[in-house]
Design a protein around this motif. Structure first.
Motif, PDB file in Angstrom:
ATOM      1  N   MET A 253      -6.051   2.360  -1.342  1.00 25.28           N
ATOM      2  CA  MET A 253      -5.183   1.228  -1.678  1.00 25.28           C
ATOM      3  C   MET A 253      -3.709   1.558  -1.457  1.00 25.28           C
ATOM      4  SD  MET A 253      -6.992  -1.357  -2.456  1.00 25.28           S
ATOM      5  CE  MET A 253      -5.874  -2.435  -3.336  1.00 25.28           C
ATOM      6  N   ARG A 254      -3.361   2.868  -1.505  1.00 21.38           N
ATOM      7  CA  ARG A 254      -1.965   3.242  -1.303  1.00 21.38           C
ATOM      8  C   ARG A 254      -1.500   2.863   0.102  1.00 21.38           C
ATOM      9  NH1 ARG A 254      -0.512   9.290  -2.689  1.00 21.38           N
ATOM     10  NH2 ARG A 254      -1.185   8.474  -4.707  1.00 21.38           N
ATOM     11  N   LYS A 255      -2.353   3.120   1.099  1.00 25.31           N
ATOM     12  CA  LYS A 255      -1.990   2.760   2.468  1.00 25.31           C
ATOM     13  C   LYS A 255      -1.856   1.246   2.612  1.00 25.31           C
ATOM     14  CE  LYS A 255      -3.771   4.935   6.018  1.00 25.31           C
ATOM     15  NZ  LYS A 255      -4.698   5.379   7.107  1.00 25.31           N
ATOM     16  N   LEU A 256      -2.747   0.515   1.971  1.00 22.97           N
ATOM     17  CA  LEU A 256      -2.684  -0.945   2.008  1.00 22.97           C
ATOM     18  C   LEU A 256      -1.357  -1.441   1.447  1.00 22.97           C
ATOM     19  CD1 LEU A 256      -3.850  -3.812   2.285  1.00 22.97           C
ATOM     20  CD2 LEU A 256      -4.982  -3.459   0.072  1.00 22.97           C
ATOM     21  N   ARG A 257      -0.970  -0.911   0.269  1.00 29.07           N
ATOM     22  CA  ARG A 257       0.301  -1.313  -0.331  1.00 29.07           C
ATOM     23  C   ARG A 257       1.468  -0.959   0.570  1.00 29.07           C
ATOM     24  NH1 ARG A 257      -2.119   0.700  -5.100  1.00 29.07           N
ATOM     25  NH2 ARG A 257      -0.989   2.660  -4.842  1.00 29.07           N
ATOM     26  N   THR A 258       1.409   0.217   1.176  1.00 29.38           N
ATOM     27  CA  THR A 258       2.486   0.653   2.060  1.00 29.38           C
ATOM     28  C   THR A 258       2.633  -0.284   3.249  1.00 29.38           C
ATOM     29  OG1 THR A 258       2.178   2.977   1.445  1.00 29.38           O
ATOM     30  CG2 THR A 258       3.355   2.537   3.504  1.00 29.38           C
ATOM     31  N   TYR A 259       1.507  -0.629   3.875  1.00 31.95           N
ATOM     32  CA  TYR A 259       1.532  -1.543   5.016  1.00 31.95           C
ATOM     33  C   TYR A 259       2.151  -2.887   4.623  1.00 31.95           C
ATOM     34  CZ  TYR A 259      -1.488   1.362   8.016  1.00 31.95           C
ATOM     35  OH  TYR A 259      -2.005   2.353   8.815  1.00 31.95           O
ATOM     36  N   LEU A 260       1.660  -3.451   3.521  1.00 32.46           N
ATOM     37  CA  LEU A 260       2.120  -4.768   3.106  1.00 32.46           C
ATOM     38  C   LEU A 260       3.594  -4.762   2.703  1.00 32.46           C
ATOM     39  CD1 LEU A 260      -0.958  -5.962   0.982  1.00 32.46           C
ATOM     40  CD2 LEU A 260      -0.350  -6.654   3.296  1.00 32.46           C
ATOM     41  N   VAL A 261       3.977  -3.776   1.900  1.00 25.70           N
ATOM     42  CA  VAL A 261       5.361  -3.705   1.427  1.00 25.70           C
ATOM     43  C   VAL A 261       6.323  -3.477   2.581  1.00 25.70           C
ATOM     44  CG1 VAL A 261       6.996  -2.355   0.054  1.00 25.70           C
ATOM     45  CG2 VAL A 261       4.773  -2.978  -0.911  1.00 25.70           C
ATOM     46  N   ASP A 262       6.003  -2.533   3.470  1.00 24.90           N
ATOM     47  CA  ASP A 262       6.891  -2.235   4.596  1.00 24.90           C
ATOM     48  C   ASP A 262       7.070  -3.459   5.489  1.00 24.90           C
ATOM     49  OD1 ASP A 262       7.150   0.310   3.654  1.00 24.90           O
ATOM     50  OD2 ASP A 262       5.901   1.262   5.188  1.00 24.90           O
ATOM     51  N   PHE A 263       5.965  -4.158   5.765  1.00 20.06           N
ATOM     52  CA  PHE A 263       6.052  -5.312   6.645  1.00 20.06           C
ATOM     53  C   PHE A 263       6.855  -6.433   6.004  1.00 20.06           C
ATOM     54  CE2 PHE A 263       4.794  -9.348   8.398  1.00 20.06           C
ATOM     55  CZ  PHE A 263       4.719  -9.097   9.758  1.00 20.06           C
ATOM     56  N   ILE A 264       6.534  -6.759   4.770  1.00 19.88           N
ATOM     57  CA  ILE A 264       7.205  -7.878   4.107  1.00 19.88           C
ATOM     58  C   ILE A 264       8.690  -7.599   3.927  1.00 19.88           C
ATOM     59  CG2 ILE A 264       7.324  -9.199   1.957  1.00 19.88           C
ATOM     60  CD1 ILE A 264       4.259  -8.860   1.760  1.00 19.88           C
ATOM     61  N   GLN A 265       9.035  -6.366   3.576  1.00 19.64           N
ATOM     62  CA  GLN A 265      10.448  -6.034   3.422  1.00 19.64           C
ATOM     63  C   GLN A 265      11.220  -6.225   4.723  1.00 19.64           C
ATOM     64  OE1 GLN A 265      10.486  -2.029   1.848  1.00 19.64           O
ATOM     65  NE2 GLN A 265      10.528  -2.746  -0.276  1.00 19.64           N
ATOM     66  N   ALA A 266      10.578  -5.896   5.843  1.00 16.12           N
ATOM     67  CA  ALA A 266      11.253  -6.019   7.129  1.00 16.12           C
ATOM     68  C   ALA A 266      11.230  -7.442   7.674  1.00 16.12           C
ATOM     69  CB  ALA A 266      10.603  -5.067   8.138  1.00 16.12           C
ATOM     70  N   ASP A 267      10.211  -8.218   7.307  1.00 19.51           N
ATOM     71  CA  ASP A 267      10.004  -9.522   7.933  1.00 19.51           C
ATOM     72  C   ASP A 267      10.443 -10.697   7.072  1.00 19.51           C
ATOM     73  OD1 ASP A 267       8.754 -10.837  10.367  1.00 19.51           O
ATOM     74  OD2 ASP A 267       7.627 -11.841   8.788  1.00 19.51           O
ATOM     75  N   PHE A 268      10.378 -10.545   5.768  1.00 19.40           N
ATOM     76  CA  PHE A 268      10.556 -11.702   4.876  1.00 19.40           C
ATOM     77  C   PHE A 268      11.986 -12.207   4.868  1.00 19.40           C
ATOM     78  CE2 PHE A 268      11.552 -13.645   0.785  1.00 19.40           C
ATOM     79  CZ  PHE A 268      10.596 -14.644   0.746  1.00 19.40           C
TER      80      PHE A 268
END
Length: 314
Positions: free
Chosen positions: A1-16
């Motif tokens: 789940m750590r990798k999942l959170r990392t993927y989601l957080v990194d993407f949203i921070q850069a894209d949102f």
């Protein structure tokens, strides 16, 4: 789940960006509401089944939704100059054509009417329908990849990644209660299970589970094709041109291909498509997406089978 959170957080921070996500959500809400208010696909588009007009209507709908969201992303990220690049139009235009062809294709119908399938026509019809994505998606994408792709390492996300499979397995487990709840809803049971038997087992002289497994294998193949086109080409392939901007437009057209299904499934496709798109973009693989898409599809079939069997015994 750590990798999942990392993927989601990194993407949203850069894209949102609030304006971008707000406008995209409002646009999709209007499109979805309009479809279900007038029954756009089932009543109007499907009325031209077998005619070239249906392909044009699908292409128009897909392109309208895809390019609207793409334009929103480019505007809010100040990258409108990408609209002047031939590669953007080559990749995105090809994707829209293949998507519309896949949605409209009925070339399997003459095969289902062959004498060999006479006693199992409906069974053959639905199996061939699911297998037809081999022609409408796999063949054109393979040719396009061979001739134009600038990164010929893995075919649009078919990169082995055991870590992603474990991550997606966790996501699938989280969805089991939701699927279980959905299986009790009348609207769900109006659609599922997709496999109806159609008397194929009796006609072929085999057990019901044989034809059921054969159908579910064909049914599953179409979901693999869906992942290849939506997450493989429209995210991983288009990322060469749009970067992170490939995800939101894919989510928009992914919702469109659910317009003929129950409203809840279409709404769920927006969130599910967004998460799967992020994970495909970040991991550059679609194997995990294939695993969860197949898992959800087959669990929905299983849930409907169990509900139907329980009702028949009452």
């Amino acid at each position: 789940m750590r990798k999942l959170r990392t993927y989601l957080v990194d993407f949203i921070q850069a894209d949102f960006k609030p304006g971008l996500y707000g406008c995209t959500a409002l646009f999709l809400a209007i499109c979805i509401a309009f479809n279900y208010a007038v029954d756009l696909e089932d009543t109007y588009i499907d009325a031209y089944r077998g005619s070239w007009i249906r392909f044009v209507l699908f292409l128009g709908l897909d392109a309208f939704v895809y390019y609207t969201v793409t334009l929103l992303w480019l505007f809010f990220h100040q990258r409108l100059a990408l609209l002047r690049t031939p590669t953007f139009w080559l990749f995105s235009g090809f994707g829209m054509i293949i998507l519309a062809w896949w949605q409209d294709f009925t070339g399997y119908q003459p095969l289902a009417t062959l004498p060999a399938f006479e006693s199992v026509y409906r069974f053959a019809f639905y199996c061939l329908s699911n297998l037809s994505s081999g022609l409408t998606i796999w063949v054109p994408l393979a040719l396009f990849y061979r001739w134009t792709d600038a990164q010929p390492s893995y075919f649009y996300g078919f990169r082995p990644d055991q870590g992603s499979l474990r991550m997606y397995g966790t996501l699938l487990l989280l969805m089991v209660p939701l699927i279980g709840w959905a299986s009790f809803q009348p609207s769900f049971l109006e659609t599922y299970p997709i496999y109806k038997g159609w008397g194929a087992a009796a006609a072929l002289g085999v057990s019901e589970w044989v034809t059921a497994l054969g159908f579910e294998a064909c049914y599953g193949f179409d979901f693999v094709s869906t992942e290849l086109l939506l997450r493989g080409f429209l995210v991983i392939g288009m990322a060469q041109v749009l970067g992170r901007g490939a995800v939101l437009p894919m989510v928009a057209v992914y919702a469109c291909i659910h317009f003929g299904k129950p409203l809840g499934e279409t709404l769920g496709s927006v969130l599910g498509g967004y998460i799967l798109g992020i994970l495909a973009y970040e991991s550059r693989t679609i194997w995990g997406g294939i695993a969860i898409h197949l898992g959800v599809a087959w669990l929905m079939e299983l849930g409907a089978f169990l509900q139907t069997y329980s009702q028949q015994r009452q």
